[in-house]
Design a protein around this motif. Structure first.
Motif, mmCIF file in Angstrom:
data_model
loop_
_atom_site.group_PDB
_atom_site.id
_atom_site.type_symbol
_atom_site.label_atom_id
_atom_site.label_comp_id
_atom_site.label_asym_id
_atom_site.label_seq_id
_atom_site.Cartn_x
_atom_site.Cartn_y
_atom_site.Cartn_z
ATOM 1 N N THR B 98 -7.792 38.239 45.212
ATOM 2 C CA THR B 98 -8.312 37.761 43.925
ATOM 3 C C THR B 98 -8.209 38.907 42.926
ATOM 4 O OG1 THR B 98 -10.507 38.592 44.397
ATOM 5 C CG2 THR B 98 -10.014 36.372 45.176
ATOM 6 N N PRO B 99 -8.453 38.651 41.655
ATOM 7 C CA PRO B 99 -8.624 39.786 40.738
ATOM 8 C C PRO B 99 -9.751 40.654 41.299
ATOM 9 C CG PRO B 99 -8.511 37.720 39.524
ATOM 10 C CD PRO B 99 -8.587 37.361 40.972
ATOM 11 N N ALA B 100 -9.629 41.965 41.129
ATOM 12 C CA ALA B 100 -10.590 42.829 41.816
ATOM 13 C C ALA B 100 -10.961 44.059 41.011
ATOM 14 C CB ALA B 100 -10.012 43.263 43.163
ATOM 15 N N LEU B 101 -12.161 44.532 41.257
ATOM 16 C CA LEU B 101 -12.630 45.805 40.720
ATOM 17 C C LEU B 101 -12.651 46.796 41.865
ATOM 18 C CD1 LEU B 101 -15.707 45.266 38.380
ATOM 19 C CD2 LEU B 101 -13.474 46.264 37.829
ATOM 20 N N VAL B 102 -11.863 47.868 41.748
ATOM 21 C CA VAL B 102 -11.726 48.819 42.853
ATOM 22 C C VAL B 102 -12.024 50.227 42.360
ATOM 23 C CG1 VAL B 102 -10.182 49.712 44.620
ATOM 24 C CG2 VAL B 102 -9.892 47.365 43.784
ATOM 25 N N ALA B 103 -12.974 50.876 43.017
ATOM 26 C CA ALA B 103 -13.247 52.276 42.684
ATOM 27 C C ALA B 103 -12.335 53.157 43.532
ATOM 28 C CB ALA B 103 -14.701 52.612 42.963
ATOM 29 N N MET B 104 -11.766 54.181 42.918
ATOM 30 C CA MET B 104 -10.933 55.125 43.654
ATOM 31 C C MET B 104 -11.701 56.436 43.741
ATOM 32 S SD MET B 104 -8.307 52.951 43.225
ATOM 33 C CE MET B 104 -6.604 53.431 42.983
ATOM 34 N N VAL B 105 -12.132 56.774 44.955
ATOM 35 C CA VAL B 105 -12.935 57.978 45.125
ATOM 36 C C VAL B 105 -12.066 59.079 45.722
ATOM 37 C CG1 VAL B 105 -15.016 58.953 46.153
ATOM 38 C CG2 VAL B 105 -14.955 56.528 45.516
ATOM 39 N N GLY B 106 -11.945 60.168 45.015
ATOM 40 C CA GLY B 106 -11.106 61.272 45.481
ATOM 41 C C GLY B 106 -11.638 61.855 46.779
ATOM 42 N N ARG B 107 -10.725 62.466 47.502
ATOM 43 C CA ARG B 107 -11.074 63.003 48.806
ATOM 44 C C ARG B 107 -12.191 64.039 48.689
ATOM 45 N NH1 ARG B 107 -10.324 63.518 53.551
ATOM 46 N NH2 ARG B 107 -9.658 65.391 54.651
ATOM 47 N N GLY B 108 -12.076 64.919 47.728
ATOM 48 C CA GLY B 108 -13.081 65.962 47.564
ATOM 49 C C GLY B 108 -14.451 65.374 47.245
ATOM 50 N N GLU B 109 -14.426 64.408 46.347
ATOM 51 C CA GLU B 109 -15.679 63.775 45.940
ATOM 52 C C GLU B 109 -16.352 63.089 47.133
ATOM 53 O OE1 GLU B 109 -17.172 60.989 42.189
ATOM 54 O OE2 GLU B 109 -15.052 61.127 42.688
ATOM 55 N N MET B 110 -15.525 62.397 47.926
ATOM 56 C CA MET B 110 -16.072 61.698 49.088
ATOM 57 C C MET B 110 -16.665 62.694 50.080
ATOM 58 S SD MET B 110 -16.703 58.798 50.421
ATOM 59 C CE MET B 110 -15.746 57.408 49.838
ATOM 60 N N ASP B 111 -15.945 63.788 50.312
ATOM 61 C CA ASP B 111 -16.449 64.817 51.225
ATOM 62 C C ASP B 111 -17.774 65.368 50.724
ATOM 63 O OD1 ASP B 111 -14.368 64.500 52.909
ATOM 64 O OD2 ASP B 111 -13.269 66.295 52.292
ATOM 65 N N ALA B 112 -17.829 65.606 49.412
ATOM 66 C CA ALA B 112 -19.050 66.176 48.833
ATOM 67 C C ALA B 112 -20.230 65.219 49.040
ATOM 68 C CB ALA B 112 -18.846 66.446 47.347
ATOM 69 N N LEU B 113 -19.966 63.922 48.793
ATOM 70 C CA LEU B 113 -21.010 62.917 48.990
ATOM 71 C C LEU B 113 -21.541 62.957 50.418
ATOM 72 C CD1 LEU B 113 -19.793 59.626 47.262
ATOM 73 C CD2 LEU B 113 -21.934 60.843 46.852
ATOM 74 N N MET B 114 -20.588 63.021 51.374
ATOM 75 C CA MET B 114 -20.985 62.944 52.772
ATOM 76 C C MET B 114 -21.650 64.234 53.241
ATOM 77 S SD MET B 114 -17.895 60.622 54.292
ATOM 78 C CE MET B 114 -18.469 60.870 55.954
ATOM 79 N N ASP B 115 -21.175 65.362 52.718
ATOM 80 C CA ASP B 115 -21.801 66.632 53.086
ATOM 81 C C ASP B 115 -23.193 66.734 52.477
ATOM 82 O OD1 ASP B 115 -19.617 67.340 54.505
ATOM 83 O OD2 ASP B 115 -18.766 68.686 52.992
ATOM 84 N N GLY B 116 -23.313 66.224 51.250
ATOM 85 C CA GLY B 116 -24.569 66.365 50.525
ATOM 86 C C GLY B 116 -25.677 65.450 51.031
ATOM 87 N N HIS B 117 -25.281 64.292 51.549
ATOM 88 C CA HIS B 117 -26.295 63.322 51.944
ATOM 89 C C HIS B 117 -26.002 62.824 53.353
ATOM 90 C CE1 HIS B 117 -27.394 63.113 47.661
ATOM 91 N NE2 HIS B 117 -26.089 63.130 47.441
ATOM 92 N N ARG B 118 -26.781 63.274 54.290
ATOM 93 C CA ARG B 118 -26.587 62.881 55.691
ATOM 94 C C ARG B 118 -26.573 61.355 55.822
ATOM 95 N NH1 ARG B 118 -23.634 64.598 58.676
ATOM 96 N NH2 ARG B 118 -23.860 63.966 60.853
ATOM 97 N N GLY B 119 -27.404 60.694 55.025
ATOM 98 C CA GLY B 119 -27.513 59.236 55.112
ATOM 99 C C GLY B 119 -26.218 58.538 54.752
#
Lengths: 240, 240
Positions: B98-119
């Motif tokens: 379908t038509p879609a809204l897609v966020a593109m999260v850069g690798r660094g940003e994703m790593d930072a999110l995961m490192d920063g928040h265990r949850g």
DNA sequence: CGCTGGATTGACTCGGATCAAGTCGAGTGG
DNA sequence: CCACTCGACTTGATCCGAGTCAATCCAGCG
């Protein structure tokens, strides 16, 4: 003794000597299991990560009707999901095929290894991506390949994987899988698999007999399978 | 506007308000895509992680013969592999349905999110484990379930997943999948799928029409499918 | 040397593919 | 507002790949 786990991870990137040591250390106290022994069963609460050092195992599900579906093969060097410990219960079972040496790495220990050595984390993630890719190839095979193509494709996959960990010679290797097990992997009956194997033998592509797969004509086998090794991701990404 | 990604991850564990903020922030600049648009193709070099915020997509492979196999459906909240960036090239393609809204999260940003928040890391790993489990369920379906069971099983899966992100009512939801697409998911032809859908309709189990799935008799559908929701891992593991 | 679990082969059946016509519904342009 | 078109869905007739059932066969082994 060769550590197939280390060998396999090496295939996904350079590992420094201290990293190799750390891995060898973590898997230095493997347990021995007999053939046809369930390492873990569907519904069980997951514990440590399993790492196959010697011997083969397979993931499977049993349906209410009693039929079995094989989901993946674990050969020396392979391991189960890294984060298996997050799950409340297993959604499938894992059983040894041959007698096996299996290292059980605790969750904390595994985390420490990956936190401590970036190379290990990367190699483990690569291994996981490849496992997923293999599952996709299986789905593709079951959905859209004819039975002879399916069989040929699986044999190509197993041969390459065996080759990558150095347990296959140029044209043959030890494949300890019964026809019943293979049939339950490929969504067909053992009777039909037997006929397909004969067809491949008569065509001069390959011969599976007495626990050993001989690839008589690699090109023919590849051509029958429509095999493209791309999905095993052996080509490494330059720089990270 | 509801952020399905956050909603989905919430389903895998409590997330503190700052974590929710961080996730919302990372996905706050989604791109809009038309229907039937390839987000990435087999052979492409992977870039950022895709996160579906609105609309549906699917993973697929095209065989040399031109046939297609659908490998997975991505609904709002779902994302592609976390570590996709480690690969040199994609082993499959992803296309919007379908038509879609897609966020593109850069690798660094994703790593930072995961490192920063265990949850976040835990929730992302859980999501990945569930995706793998779904692939195993598909393999099992293709290998060992009759076509009507296969169809019923997929519908149960899609219904529960839709329910988990709050886009399904008690007995119906919008399912924007053509019969051709479904057939290519289940390893059957569109003609045969059509007959099976009729069978399910006549049996009073469910009706798929005009982009909407109505589950007439949930128990009957579950019974036909032999469905056990265990594999979707909604029961959370107490303590980590 | 007989037992046992896998492998092999034959005869028959059937689920699902294939081929071939339609039908229906949502746009689209006159 | 209606005819045209195109894609998606339905339905029927026929065919074939693979399942099922039922015997063997064979190698390894206690």
């Amino acid at each position: 003794m060769a550590n197939r786990f280390v060998d396999k991870l090496r295939g996904y990137g350079q590992l420094s000597p201290d990293v190799v040591d750390a891995l060898a250390q973590a898997t230095s106290r493997p347990r021995k299991f007999a053939a046809k022994h369930d390492l873990i069963r569907e519904g069980d609460r997951p514990g440590p990560v399993f790492v196959m050092l010697e011997g083969w195992a397979y993931r499977y599900k049993i349906l209410p009707s009693g039929t079995r579906q094989v989901l993946a093969y674990l050969m020396p060097g392979d391991c189960c999901d890294l984060n298996i410990g997050l799950l409340a219960e297993m959604d499938h079972s894992i059983q040894t095929i041959t007698p096996a040496l299996v290292a059980m790495v605790g969750r904390g220990e595994m985390d420490a290894l990956m936190d401590g050595h970036r190379g290990i984390a990367k190699a483990m993630y690569m291994a996981q991506l490849v496992d997923e890719s293999i599952m996709r190839a299986w789905i593709t095979s079951m959905g859209r390949r004819a039975s002879i193509e399916r069989v040929a494709h699986l044999m190509c996959e197993l041969y390459l994987r065996a080759r990558n960990i150095g347990i296959a010679s140029e044209e043959a290797f030890a494949l300890p899988l019964s026809q019943l097990l293979l049939a339950d992997s490929l969504g067909m009956t053992a009777v039909h698999l037997n006929r397909v194997l004969k067809e491949l033998r008569v065509a001069g592509a390959m011969t599976l007999a007495r626990g050993s797969l001989v690839i008589t004509n690699p090109n023919k086998l590849i051509q029958i399978a429509g095999f493209d090794e791309n999905y095993l991701h052996r080509r490494l990404r330059d720089a990270a």
